[in-house]
Design an enzyme around this catalytic site. Structure first.
Site, short mmCIF file in Angstrom:
data_model
loop_
_atom_site.label_atom_id
_atom_site.label_comp_id
_atom_site.label_asym_id
_atom_site.label_seq_id
_atom_site.Cartn_x
_atom_site.Cartn_y
_atom_site.Cartn_z
N SER A 65 27.42 3.95 42.29
CA SER A 65 28.59 3.20 41.81
C SER A 65 28.99 2.04 42.71
O SER A 65 29.17 2.23 43.91
CB SER A 65 29.81 4.11 41.73
OG SER A 65 29.48 5.44 41.57
N HIS A 122 28.74 1.15 37.23
CA HIS A 122 27.29 1.28 37.40
C HIS A 122 26.63 0.10 36.70
O HIS A 122 26.70 -0.05 35.49
CB HIS A 122 26.79 2.60 36.83
CG HIS A 122 27.12 3.76 37.71
ND1 HIS A 122 26.21 4.36 38.54
CD2 HIS A 122 28.29 4.37 37.94
CE1 HIS A 122 26.81 5.31 39.23
NE2 HIS A 122 28.07 5.34 38.87
N HIS A 142 23.89 9.97 34.91
CA HIS A 142 24.27 11.28 35.48
C HIS A 142 24.08 12.37 34.43
O HIS A 142 24.19 12.11 33.23
CB HIS A 142 25.75 11.27 35.89
CG HIS A 142 26.10 10.23 36.90
ND1 HIS A 142 26.28 8.91 36.55
CD2 HIS A 142 26.29 10.30 38.23
CE1 HIS A 142 26.58 8.22 37.63
NE2 HIS A 142 26.59 9.03 38.67
N TYR A 155 26.18 14.58 33.68
CA TYR A 155 27.42 14.78 32.91
C TYR A 155 27.56 13.82 31.73
O TYR A 155 28.41 13.99 30.88
CB TYR A 155 28.66 14.72 33.81
CG TYR A 155 28.89 13.38 34.50
CD1 TYR A 155 29.26 12.24 33.79
CD2 TYR A 155 28.74 13.27 35.87
CE1 TYR A 155 29.46 11.03 34.43
CE2 TYR A 155 28.94 12.06 36.52
CZ TYR A 155 29.29 10.95 35.79
OH TYR A 155 29.47 9.75 36.41
N GLU A 156 26.69 12.80 31.69
CA GLU A 156 26.76 11.88 30.54
C GLU A 156 26.21 12.55 29.27
O GLU A 156 26.39 12.03 28.17
CB GLU A 156 26.00 10.59 30.85
CG GLU A 156 26.70 9.75 31.93
CD GLU A 156 25.89 8.55 32.36
OE1 GLU A 156 25.71 7.62 31.55
OE2 GLU A 156 25.41 8.54 33.52
N ALA A 200 28.55 7.53 46.36
CA ALA A 200 29.92 7.67 46.85
C ALA A 200 30.26 9.15 46.76
O ALA A 200 29.84 9.82 45.81
CB ALA A 200 30.87 6.86 45.99
N MET A 227 28.59 13.95 42.53
CA MET A 227 28.04 14.32 41.22
C MET A 227 26.67 13.71 40.96
O MET A 227 26.28 13.52 39.81
CB MET A 227 29.00 13.86 40.11
CG MET A 227 30.43 14.33 40.27
SD MET A 227 31.49 13.57 39.02
CE MET A 227 33.11 13.95 39.68
N SER A 228 25.95 13.35 42.03
CA SER A 228 24.67 12.66 41.81
C SER A 228 23.67 13.03 42.89
O SER A 228 23.82 14.03 43.59
CB SER A 228 24.89 11.15 41.81
OG SER A 228 25.21 10.71 43.12
N ASN A 258 36.62 8.73 49.30
CA ASN A 258 37.95 9.38 49.24
C ASN A 258 37.85 10.71 49.97
O ASN A 258 36.75 11.23 50.15
CB ASN A 258 38.33 9.64 47.77
CG ASN A 258 37.27 10.48 47.06
OD1 ASN A 258 36.22 9.96 46.64
ND2 ASN A 258 37.52 11.76 46.94
N HIS A 293 38.57 7.57 39.54
CA HIS A 293 37.31 6.81 39.54
C HIS A 293 37.55 5.38 40.05
O HIS A 293 36.71 4.83 40.76
CB HIS A 293 36.72 6.79 38.12
CG HIS A 293 35.38 6.14 38.04
ND1 HIS A 293 34.29 6.56 38.79
CD2 HIS A 293 34.93 5.08 37.31
CE1 HIS A 293 33.25 5.79 38.52
NE2 HIS A 293 33.61 4.89 37.63
N1 HPA Z 1 34.15 14.60 44.21
C1 HPA Z 1 33.05 14.49 43.44
N2 HPA Z 1 32.40 13.35 43.29
C2 HPA Z 1 32.85 12.27 43.95
C3 HPA Z 1 34.00 12.32 44.75
C4 HPA Z 1 34.69 13.55 44.89
O1 HPA Z 1 35.71 13.68 45.59
N3 HPA Z 1 34.19 11.06 45.25
C5 HPA Z 1 33.20 10.30 44.76
N4 HPA Z 1 32.38 11.02 43.96
#
Ligand code: HPA
Length: 272
Positions: free
Chosen positions: A30, A61, A83, A85-86, A113, A211-212, A235, A247
């Site tokens: 991302s 993306h 991903h 989840y898509e 990320a 998630m990747s 984060n 996001h």
């Molecule tokens: N959790 C899951 N996926 C993420 C996060 C998170 O805090 N930050 C960026 N992708």
């Protein structure tokens, strides 16, 4: 996974992609769509045009394949990722790796990320992924075994290459960046985690969560590629952060880090 759907994607790519093996493959997460420095762009194709891959459905993306040169190196880069989840299954997720394998590429750099779990981490830090925990419990290699994808039961002792991880550290050191080693916990998403989940993952040994990366890495490692992965802590994870996760925050952090990510990638290319 269906070999024919990969054949369709490979058949769509111009011959130039297969004339010489790339020195490095890259999958950018991302917000880093344009974190690449190029001398010459040889091929540029939107994901939406590539059969089986399809355009990303997630904001941030970029969705573009580029084959380019930098200082005499040939790089095949997937800018943006699909991903699990898509909801389109594993094929679009691992297709970039399968195409790299067919090009003869044996080295892969993956960026993502992630949420910071380890209390030493701050937003904006980088983490060299040294191992992972697959919390999804499923795996892209489930299904018919194809010889060209490596052994039926791949060893996972050193999924992330030590020598490539050291190159990432050396680059970070040269750029004077805060960076540490860490374990990446992979969740399916698309929900962020609950605070109780984050406490559980921390107890299991995770430093960051995202998630990747893990499906692509499992596939690349099984195929015999050396893999390096780097996470930007966009984060602090749920329950550690003082505000709800979003996001927009993840994309904004990735965009902010773009000049640094660009420099890290350039340095990594020069060293590998
Ligand atoms: N959790 C899951 N996926 C993420 C996060 C998170 O805090 N930050 C960026 N992708």
């Amino acid at each position: 996974m269906n070999l024919k759907s990969f054949d369709a994607a490979a058949g769509y790519l111009p011959d130039e992609c297969f004339t010489r093996e790339p020195d490095l493959g890259i999958i950018l997460g991302s917000g880093w769509g344009d974190a690449l420095t190029m001398d010459e762009c040889l091929v540029r194709i939107p994901y939406a045009d590539i059969p089986t891959l399809g355009g990303p459905t997630v904001k941030g993306h970029a969705g573009e394949f580029v084959l380019y040169t930098l200082n005499g190196r040939r790089i095949a880069a997937w800018c943006g990722r699909r991903h699990y989840y898509e909801g389109a299954g594993w094929e679009p997720v691992v297709l970039p790796v399968e195409i790299l394998r067919r090009m003869g590429c044996n080295k892969l750099l993956v960026t993502n990320a992630a949420g910071g779990i380890n209390p030493a981490l701050k937003a904006g830090d980088f983490v060299v992924v040294r191992d992972h925990i697959n919390l999804v419990g499923i795996n892209p290699l489930i299904g018919t075994h194809e010889e060209q994808w490596g052994p039926r039961f791949p060893d996972m002792t050193e999924v992330y290459s030590r020598s490539l991880a050291e190159k990432l550290h050396a680059g970070a050191h040269r750029l004077d960046l805060r960076i540490m080693d860490g374990v990446y916990a992979y969740t399916s998403g698309p929900c962020y985690e609950t605070p109780a989940e984050i406490r559980a993952y921390k107890a299991q040994g995770a430093d960051v969560v995202g998630m990747s990366t893990v499906p692509e890495t499992i596939f690349a490692h099984a195929c015999g590629m050396k893999v390096a992965a780097i996470s930007l802590v966009s984060n602090l994870a749920a329950g550690i952060a003082s505000t709800p996760l979003s996001h927009q925050e993840v994309i904004a952090a990735a965009e902010k880090s773009r000049p640094v990510m660009r420099a890290l990638i350039e340095d990594f290319i020069a060293r590998s």
